[in-house]
Write a protein that holds these residues in place. Structure first.
Motif, PDB file in Angstrom:
ATOM      1  N   LEU A  75      17.467   3.341   1.344  1.00  0.00           N
ATOM      2  CA  LEU A  75      17.855   4.475   2.183  1.00  0.00           C
ATOM      3  C   LEU A  75      16.645   5.309   2.563  1.00  0.00           C
ATOM      4  O   LEU A  75      15.895   5.760   1.686  1.00  0.00           O
ATOM      5  CB  LEU A  75      18.856   5.366   1.439  1.00  0.00           C
ATOM      6  CG  LEU A  75      20.143   4.705   0.925  1.00  0.00           C
ATOM      7  CD1 LEU A  75      20.856   5.639  -0.034  1.00  0.00           C
ATOM      8  CD2 LEU A  75      21.040   4.344   2.090  1.00  0.00           C
ATOM      9  N   VAL A  76      16.441   5.526   3.856  1.00  0.00           N
ATOM     10  CA  VAL A  76      15.444   6.485   4.323  1.00  0.00           C
ATOM     11  C   VAL A  76      16.136   7.839   4.364  1.00  0.00           C
ATOM     12  O   VAL A  76      17.046   8.055   5.159  1.00  0.00           O
ATOM     13  CB  VAL A  76      14.909   6.110   5.719  1.00  0.00           C
ATOM     14  CG1 VAL A  76      14.021   7.221   6.266  1.00  0.00           C
ATOM     15  CG2 VAL A  76      14.137   4.796   5.655  1.00  0.00           C
ATOM     16  N   GLN A  77      15.737   8.748   3.471  1.00  0.00           N
ATOM     17  CA  GLN A  77      16.419  10.030   3.385  1.00  0.00           C
ATOM     18  C   GLN A  77      15.429  11.159   3.120  1.00  0.00           C
ATOM     19  O   GLN A  77      14.366  10.944   2.522  1.00  0.00           O
ATOM     20  CB  GLN A  77      17.493  10.009   2.296  1.00  0.00           C
ATOM     21  CG  GLN A  77      16.985   9.755   0.913  1.00  0.00           C
ATOM     22  CD  GLN A  77      18.078   9.733  -0.137  1.00  0.00           C
ATOM     23  OE1 GLN A  77      17.816   9.417  -1.287  1.00  0.00           O
ATOM     24  NE2 GLN A  77      19.305  10.070   0.197  1.00  0.00           N
ATOM     25  N   VAL A  90       9.224   2.164  -7.772  1.00  0.00           N
ATOM     26  CA  VAL A  90      10.439   1.381  -7.547  1.00  0.00           C
ATOM     27  C   VAL A  90      10.892   0.690  -8.819  1.00  0.00           C
ATOM     28  O   VAL A  90      12.031   0.302  -8.973  1.00  0.00           O
ATOM     29  CB  VAL A  90      10.223   0.337  -6.431  1.00  0.00           C
ATOM     30  CG1 VAL A  90       9.293  -0.761  -6.895  1.00  0.00           C
ATOM     31  CG2 VAL A  90      11.551  -0.263  -5.989  1.00  0.00           C
ATOM     32  N   ASP A  91       9.969   0.539  -9.780  1.00  0.00           N
ATOM     33  CA  ASP A  91      10.291  -0.193 -11.004  1.00  0.00           C
ATOM     34  C   ASP A  91      10.874   0.692 -12.093  1.00  0.00           C
ATOM     35  O   ASP A  91      11.315   0.198 -13.112  1.00  0.00           O
ATOM     36  CB  ASP A  91       9.034  -0.876 -11.569  1.00  0.00           C
ATOM     37  CG  ASP A  91       8.515  -1.920 -10.604  1.00  0.00           C
ATOM     38  OD1 ASP A  91       9.341  -2.639 -10.042  1.00  0.00           O
ATOM     39  OD2 ASP A  91       7.298  -1.997 -10.413  1.00  0.00           O
ATOM     40  N   GLY A 122      11.529  10.036   2.215  1.00  0.00           N
ATOM     41  CA  GLY A 122      11.172   9.009   1.254  1.00  0.00           C
ATOM     42  C   GLY A 122      12.095   7.818   1.378  1.00  0.00           C
ATOM     43  O   GLY A 122      13.112   7.860   2.076  1.00  0.00           O
ATOM     44  N   LEU A 123      11.743   6.737   0.691  1.00  0.00           N
ATOM     45  CA  LEU A 123      12.581   5.551   0.662  1.00  0.00           C
ATOM     46  C   LEU A 123      13.229   5.468  -0.721  1.00  0.00           C
ATOM     47  O   LEU A 123      12.548   5.257  -1.727  1.00  0.00           O
ATOM     48  CB  LEU A 123      11.766   4.289   0.945  1.00  0.00           C
ATOM     49  CG  LEU A 123      12.559   2.978   0.956  1.00  0.00           C
ATOM     50  CD1 LEU A 123      13.611   2.995   2.064  1.00  0.00           C
ATOM     51  CD2 LEU A 123      11.641   1.778   1.113  1.00  0.00           C
ATOM     52  N   SER A 124      14.528   5.666  -0.759  1.00  0.00           N
ATOM     53  CA  SER A 124      15.284   5.602  -2.012  1.00  0.00           C
ATOM     54  C   SER A 124      15.941   4.237  -2.132  1.00  0.00           C
ATOM     55  O   SER A 124      16.288   3.620  -1.131  1.00  0.00           O
ATOM     56  CB  SER A 124      16.353   6.697  -2.043  1.00  0.00           C
ATOM     57  OG  SER A 124      15.788   7.971  -1.810  1.00  0.00           O
ATOM     58  N   VAL A 125      16.113   3.783  -3.353  1.00  0.00           N
ATOM     59  CA  VAL A 125      16.721   2.485  -3.602  1.00  0.00           C
ATOM     60  C   VAL A 125      17.827   2.644  -4.632  1.00  0.00           C
ATOM     61  O   VAL A 125      17.597   3.122  -5.747  1.00  0.00           O
ATOM     62  CB  VAL A 125      15.687   1.462  -4.106  1.00  0.00           C
ATOM     63  CG1 VAL A 125      16.372   0.138  -4.434  1.00  0.00           C
ATOM     64  CG2 VAL A 125      14.594   1.243  -3.078  1.00  0.00           C
ATOM     65  N   TYR A 126      19.031   2.240  -4.237  1.00  0.00           N
ATOM     66  CA  TYR A 126      20.158   2.199  -5.166  1.00  0.00           C
ATOM     67  C   TYR A 126      20.385   0.761  -5.581  1.00  0.00           C
ATOM     68  O   TYR A 126      20.639  -0.107  -4.738  1.00  0.00           O
ATOM     69  CB  TYR A 126      21.426   2.760  -4.519  1.00  0.00           C
ATOM     70  CG  TYR A 126      22.666   2.581  -5.359  1.00  0.00           C
ATOM     71  CD1 TYR A 126      22.761   3.168  -6.618  1.00  0.00           C
ATOM     72  CD2 TYR A 126      23.730   1.793  -4.911  1.00  0.00           C
ATOM     73  CE1 TYR A 126      23.892   2.983  -7.408  1.00  0.00           C
ATOM     74  CE2 TYR A 126      24.868   1.613  -5.687  1.00  0.00           C
ATOM     75  CZ  TYR A 126      24.940   2.206  -6.935  1.00  0.00           C
ATOM     76  OH  TYR A 126      26.056   2.031  -7.718  1.00  0.00           O
ATOM     77  N   ALA A 137       7.362   3.875  -4.384  1.00  0.00           N
ATOM     78  CA  ALA A 137       6.015   4.411  -4.229  1.00  0.00           C
ATOM     79  C   ALA A 137       5.477   4.074  -2.846  1.00  0.00           C
ATOM     80  O   ALA A 137       5.460   2.911  -2.450  1.00  0.00           O
ATOM     81  CB  ALA A 137       5.097   3.841  -5.305  1.00  0.00           C
ATOM     82  N   ILE A 138       5.050   5.093  -2.112  1.00  0.00           N
ATOM     83  CA  ILE A 138       4.521   4.910  -0.763  1.00  0.00           C
ATOM     84  C   ILE A 138       3.176   5.634  -0.676  1.00  0.00           C
ATOM     85  O   ILE A 138       3.090   6.803  -1.048  1.00  0.00           O
ATOM     86  CB  ILE A 138       5.491   5.460   0.295  1.00  0.00           C
ATOM     87  CG1 ILE A 138       6.831   4.712   0.200  1.00  0.00           C
ATOM     88  CG2 ILE A 138       4.920   5.338   1.700  1.00  0.00           C
ATOM     89  CD1 ILE A 138       7.884   5.229   1.133  1.00  0.00           C
ATOM     90  N   PRO A 139       2.118   4.977  -0.225  1.00  0.00           N
ATOM     91  CA  PRO A 139       0.775   5.574  -0.255  1.00  0.00           C
ATOM     92  C   PRO A 139       0.563   6.693   0.747  1.00  0.00           C
ATOM     93  O   PRO A 139      -0.424   7.407   0.654  1.00  0.00           O
ATOM     94  CB  PRO A 139      -0.139   4.385   0.049  1.00  0.00           C
ATOM     95  CG  PRO A 139       0.717   3.441   0.828  1.00  0.00           C
ATOM     96  CD  PRO A 139       2.097   3.585   0.267  1.00  0.00           C
ATOM     97  N   GLU A 140       1.425   6.853   1.717  1.00  0.00           N
ATOM     98  CA  GLU A 140       1.272   7.915   2.710  1.00  0.00           C
ATOM     99  C   GLU A 140       2.643   8.359   3.191  1.00  0.00           C
ATOM    100  O   GLU A 140       3.644   7.721   2.901  1.00  0.00           O
ATOM    101  CB  GLU A 140       0.433   7.428   3.891  1.00  0.00           C
ATOM    102  CG  GLU A 140       0.937   6.155   4.532  1.00  0.00           C
ATOM    103  CD  GLU A 140      -0.024   5.627   5.579  1.00  0.00           C
ATOM    104  OE1 GLU A 140      -0.268   6.341   6.567  1.00  0.00           O
ATOM    105  OE2 GLU A 140      -0.526   4.498   5.402  1.00  0.00           O
ATOM    106  N   ARG A 141       2.680   9.482   3.896  1.00  0.00           N
ATOM    107  CA  ARG A 141       3.969   9.972   4.381  1.00  0.00           C
ATOM    108  C   ARG A 141       4.575   8.983   5.376  1.00  0.00           C
ATOM    109  O   ARG A 141       3.912   8.536   6.308  1.00  0.00           O
ATOM    110  CB  ARG A 141       3.804  11.329   5.079  1.00  0.00           C
ATOM    111  CG  ARG A 141       3.567  12.486   4.137  1.00  0.00           C
ATOM    112  CD  ARG A 141       3.927  13.774   4.850  1.00  0.00           C
ATOM    113  NE  ARG A 141       3.448  14.912   4.103  1.00  0.00           N
ATOM    114  CZ  ARG A 141       2.344  15.598   4.419  1.00  0.00           C
ATOM    115  NH1 ARG A 141       1.637  15.236   5.468  1.00  0.00           N
ATOM    116  NH2 ARG A 141       1.961  16.617   3.680  1.00  0.00           N
ATOM    117  N   ILE A 142       5.827   8.691   5.201  1.00  0.00           N
ATOM    118  CA  ILE A 142       6.499   7.833   6.169  1.00  0.00           C
ATOM    119  C   ILE A 142       7.003   8.699   7.312  1.00  0.00           C
ATOM    120  O   ILE A 142       7.277   9.891   7.139  1.00  0.00           O
ATOM    121  CB  ILE A 142       7.655   7.043   5.525  1.00  0.00           C
ATOM    122  CG1 ILE A 142       8.777   7.981   5.070  1.00  0.00           C
ATOM    123  CG2 ILE A 142       7.151   6.195   4.374  1.00  0.00           C
ATOM    124  CD1 ILE A 142      10.011   7.246   4.582  1.00  0.00           C
TER     125      ILE A 142
END
Length: 417
Positions: A75-77, A90-91, A122-126, A137-142
């Motif tokens: 989810l992009v939220q 993510v882990d 951010g990118l959330s993962v369910y 984990a993202i190295p820069e702002r999306i």
């Protein structure tokens, strides 16, 4: 140590052929495929042989064969708290200690100049299999309002387009996350030829992603389209649609490898959503218009429609779930075809457990209907899932949703690992 031996964590040496000392290879593989996805990085650090096995795409296929693959909803939220770190792993699950450790670096990021009040995304993962939530984990702002799309066979999740968080202008950016056992690392993909936002986007086939429509930096509706090959890391322009479509929604057309762009509106008719759709045929390299598909002129199809995998082998087209408020009057199901009768779109309505005053974002995951509820009331800030196999009249149940993951997403993608 000879080239034919590997150091064993128990203190001895073993043949490279032994995944687990003393066990046949088939049985050892069966053991490893049952390890949850979140521990795969640790497994790869134990033995080089394990790293080689887990990094191979065949390992994902073995997990799927054994029924041990896990279902993820990405989810992009917007992040619900400005103090919440962008780069949680993510882990691992969210923890207060992790927030404190990363607070300093996050404060530094916020000192960078940007438009006041612009939210961080951010990118959330369910993980629907284990019922857990993570932040990638993202190295820069999306980019704000970027599109999220998954390529199942390639094991990748892409973030495409959206708005620059500094200037609030549409961007061409492409981010690629290797979501397979081979990596889970980010890289920048080749940018689109045109900056766009609020566009249609869908994975079509094993390696390609189609985009079309949206709006440019002047808020003009776009009708151009292009296709990205994630393995070649290249974009190819395809013929434009017949109409510019802003806030449209994209889907793949089953085994025919077509690309459907649903509804949207023109530059001069903002907020008045079209009832038709356009379908791109890669064989003829042309678009076909399908009439009377979207029957809600006051509703955006974004967050209200989700593609459903159709099991029938002879089905040609796309089956969609249309999520409607509990009080809205509409048909339970309708079906349309283009003039040539090549493409068929089937729309089936699913009643949300909310009234028209509540904001929702709905999706599909593993054959189940999913809805994120917001906007007030007792259902606000939570995810709900409909029991598998039930549609109209099916029972909705709550999904445990931590407050930091409760904001309505903009886009989503689902993937099995």
């Amino acid at each position: 140590m000879s080239a034919s031996e590997e150091f064993n964590v128990t203190g001895g040496f073993q043949s490279r052929r032994d995944l687990i000392s003393g066990l046949p290879e088939e049985l050892a593989t069966e053991c490893l495929v049952r390890v949850p996805f979140e521990f795969h990085s640790s497994l790869k650090s134990v033995l080089r042989l394990w790293r080689s096995l887990i990094s191979d795409r065949s390992f994902d296929r073995e997990r799927r064969r054994a029924g041990k693959d896990e279902s993820f909803l990405c989810l992009v939220q917007p992040l619900t708290s400005p103090s919440y770190p962008v780069n949680s792993s993510v882990d691992g699950e969210v923890s207060e200690k992790k927030k404190e450790e990363e607070g300093e670096s996050h404060s530094h990021q916020q000192q960078q100049p940007r438009v006041i009040g612009t939210p961080l995304y951010g990118l959330s993962v369910y993980n629907a299999t284990l019922d857990t939530w993570h932040r990638v984990a993202i190295p820069e702002r999306i980019p704000l309002f970027c599109e999220c799309v998954a390529l199942q066979d390639a094991g990748k999740v892409l973030l495409i387009g959206g708005w620059d968080p500094e200037t609030l202008q549409p961007v061409k950016d492409v981010f690629v996350l290797d979501f397979s056992a081979a990596g889970r690392s980010w890289r920048r993909g080749k940018p689109m030829s045109a900056a766009r936002s609020f566009f249609a986007c869908a994975a079509v086939g094993p390696t390609k992603v189609y985009v079309a429509g949206g709006h440019d930096d002047q808020k003009n509706a776009i009708k151009s389209a292009e296709v990205y090959d994630v393995e070649k890391d290249e974009w190819v322009t395809i013929p434009p649609m017949t109409e510019g479509r802003d806030e449209c929604h994209g889907f793949s057309m089953a085994a025919d490898l077509g690309f459907c762009v649903l509804s949207g509106y023109g530059t001069e008719t903002q907020g008045q959503f079209r009832s038709d759709a356009e379908i791109y045929d890669p064989v003829s390299n042309s678009w076909t218009v399908v009439q009377n598909v979207w029957r809600f002129a006051d509703l955006s199809p974004r967050g209200r429609t989700a593609a459903v995998i159709e099991s029938a082998g002879d089905f040609r087209g796309c089956k969609l779930w249309c999520f409607v408020d509990s009080q809205r009057q509409c048909q339970p199901r309708w079906e349309v075809e283009d003039d040539s009768m090549k493409w068929r779109l089937v729309m089936e309505t699913i009643r949300l457990p909310v009234t028209t005053m509540t904001s929702v974002f709905a999706a599909s995951l593993s054959g189940q209907a999913v809805a994120m509820i917001g906007g007030g009331g007792e259902e606000s800030g939570t995810m709900m899932m409909m029991t598998k196999g039930e549609k109209n009249g099916g029972k909705w149940s709550h999904v445990s949703t931590p407050s930091v993951f409760s904001s309505l997403p903009f886009s989503y993608a689902s993937i099995y690992v």
